[in-house]
Design a protein around this motif. Structure first.
Motif, PDB file in Angstrom:
ATOM      1  N   UNK A 192      -3.269  -1.144  -8.750  1.00 14.82           N
ATOM      2  CA  UNK A 192      -2.899   0.311  -7.636  1.00 14.82           C
ATOM      3  C   UNK A 192      -3.112   0.515  -6.217  1.00 14.82           C
ATOM      4  N   UNK A 193      -3.816  -0.699  -5.982  1.00 13.49           N
ATOM      5  CA  UNK A 193      -4.516  -0.883  -4.589  1.00 13.49           C
ATOM      6  C   UNK A 193      -2.957  -1.874  -4.027  1.00 13.49           C
ATOM      7  N   UNK A 194      -2.382  -2.924  -4.664  1.00 10.26           N
ATOM      8  CA  UNK A 194      -1.130  -3.035  -4.303  1.00 10.26           C
ATOM      9  C   UNK A 194      -0.265  -2.331  -4.173  1.00 10.26           C
ATOM     10  N   UNK A 195       0.037  -1.690  -5.243  1.00 13.27           N
ATOM     11  CA  UNK A 195       1.098  -0.335  -4.921  1.00 13.27           C
ATOM     12  C   UNK A 195       0.755   0.098  -4.019  1.00 13.27           C
ATOM     13  N   UNK A 196      -0.297   0.367  -3.399  1.00 13.69           N
ATOM     14  CA  UNK A 196      -0.060   1.267  -1.920  1.00 13.69           C
ATOM     15  C   UNK A 196      -0.108   0.985  -1.007  1.00 13.69           C
ATOM     16  N   UNK A 197       0.400  -0.778  -1.158  1.00 11.33           N
ATOM     17  CA  UNK A 197       0.512  -1.113   0.137  1.00 11.33           C
ATOM     18  C   UNK A 197       2.252  -1.275   0.397  1.00 11.33           C
ATOM     19  N   UNK A 198       2.728  -1.372  -1.620  1.00 13.32           N
ATOM     20  CA  UNK A 198       4.550  -1.317  -1.226  1.00 13.32           C
ATOM     21  C   UNK A 198       4.733   0.514  -0.603  1.00 13.32           C
ATOM     22  N   UNK A 199       3.959   1.465  -0.748  1.00 11.50           N
ATOM     23  CA  UNK A 199       3.855   2.893  -1.294  1.00 11.50           C
ATOM     24  C   UNK A 199       4.077   3.266   0.888  1.00 11.50           C
ATOM     25  N   UNK A 200       3.354   2.346   1.747  1.00 11.35           N
ATOM     26  CA  UNK A 200       3.947   2.091   2.510  1.00 11.35           C
ATOM     27  C   UNK A 200       4.806   1.546   3.330  1.00 11.35           C
ATOM     28  N   UNK A 201       5.263  -0.252   2.531  1.00 11.68           N
ATOM     29  CA  UNK A 201       5.858  -0.269   2.943  1.00 11.68           C
ATOM     30  C   UNK A 201       7.563   0.304   2.438  1.00 11.68           C
ATOM     31  N   UNK A 202       7.904   0.545   2.306  1.00 12.93           N
ATOM     32  CA  UNK A 202       9.321   1.868   1.381  1.00 12.93           C
ATOM     33  C   UNK A 202       9.106   1.923   2.363  1.00 12.93           C
ATOM     34  N   UNK A 203       8.384   2.566   2.992  1.00 20.41           N
ATOM     35  CA  UNK A 203       8.831   3.540   4.214  1.00 20.41           C
ATOM     36  C   UNK A 203       9.230   2.901   4.771  1.00 20.41           C
ATOM     37  N   UNK A 204       9.343   1.654   5.472  1.00 23.02           N
ATOM     38  CA  UNK A 204       9.295   0.778   6.999  1.00 23.02           C
ATOM     39  C   UNK A 204      10.812   0.560   6.770  1.00 23.02           C
ATOM     40  N   UNK A 205      10.627   0.296   5.327  1.00 23.88           N
ATOM     41  CA  UNK A 205      11.862  -0.960   5.154  1.00 23.88           C
ATOM     42  C   UNK A 205      13.473   0.260   4.844  1.00 23.88           C
ATOM     43  N   UNK A 206      12.820   1.978   4.943  1.00 26.52           N
ATOM     44  CA  UNK A 206      13.981   3.037   4.549  1.00 26.52           C
ATOM     45  C   UNK A 206      14.153   3.250   5.701  1.00 26.52           C
ATOM     46  N   UNK A 207      14.365   2.159   6.947  1.00 31.31           N
ATOM     47  CA  UNK A 207      14.812   2.144   8.328  1.00 31.31           C
ATOM     48  C   UNK A 207      16.478   2.188   8.114  1.00 31.31           C
ATOM     49  N   UNK A 208      17.293   3.123   8.764  1.00 33.71           N
ATOM     50  CA  UNK A 208      18.469   1.857   8.682  1.00 33.71           C
ATOM     51  C   UNK A 208      18.888   1.080   9.678  1.00 33.71           C
ATOM     52  N   UNK A 209      19.646   0.252   9.422  1.00 36.84           N
ATOM     53  CA  UNK A 209      20.532  -0.955   9.800  1.00 36.84           C
ATOM     54  C   UNK A 209      18.763  -2.223   8.841  1.00 36.84           C
TER      55      UNK A 209
END
Length: 182
Positions: A55-72
């Motif tokens: 769950x703690x590892x997945x928390x990082x992915x939750x944040x990272x997914x928002x950044x990786x959704x950036x156009x480009x």
């Protein structure tokens, strides 16, 4: 913290092993996700994010997914499974010609650190990770694969939960006039 690690990745100068002890709910995991994003986008550093629980590892992915959704950026993202993100086909930048990097998330267990490698590795809530796993995880560090060949960076984050736990020990070592050689 974020700028210090970014600077080390950019110049190869600065601490390669960083331990962050801070209070609960102080955005440690969010900070790790921000620097992870920059490490992937700018420097193409592959690595592993270990945490005491999935769950703690997945928390990082939750944040990272928002950044990786950036156009480009999103056009370069692929997900092999819920534990791995890959960026591929990234354009050459002023720092590296590498076009690919990966992030693996794992639970900090013997199986979790087995076969992991990376030039930017992080551990979240390390206070809860058994000491033998913390020692084993230091062997997953690799130099960068780009033309700069900078050394690996290890980031360890946690709140202090125990008066005699690993974080307190690291705090004591950091303030000792005779720190250990490791």
């Amino acid at each position: 913290l974020i700028w210090s690690i970014y600077h080390t990745m950019h110049t190869g100068e600065g601490p390669q092993r960083i331990v962050v002890a801070s209070s609960r709910n102080s955005m440690k995991t969010l900070s790790a996700a921000i620097i992870r994003f920059y490490s992937m986008i700018h420097f193409r550093r592959s690595g592993t994010h270990l945490a005491a629980t999935m769950d703690q590892s997945q928390s990082l992915l939750m944040y990272l997914d928002k950044f990786l959704a950036t156009p480009g950026v999103i056009e370069h993202v692929s997900v092999s499974n819920t534990k791995m993100k890959t960026l591929d086909g990234l354009p050459v930048n002023s720092f590296t010609k590498n076009s690919k990097c990966m992030l693996r998330v794992a639970v900090a267990t013997k199986a979790g650190v087995n076969s992991q490698r990376g030039s930017f590795n992080s551990k979240d809530e390390s206070e809860l990770i058994p000491p033998e796993i913390l020692r084993e995880s230091s062997f997953i560090a690799d130099r960068t694969l780009d033309e700069h060949r900078f050394g690996p960076i290890e980031l360890e984050l946690s709140s202090r939960k125990l008066a005699d736990g690993p974080i307190q020990k690291k705090m004591d070592e950091a303030t000792s006039p005779n720190p250990p050689d490791d």
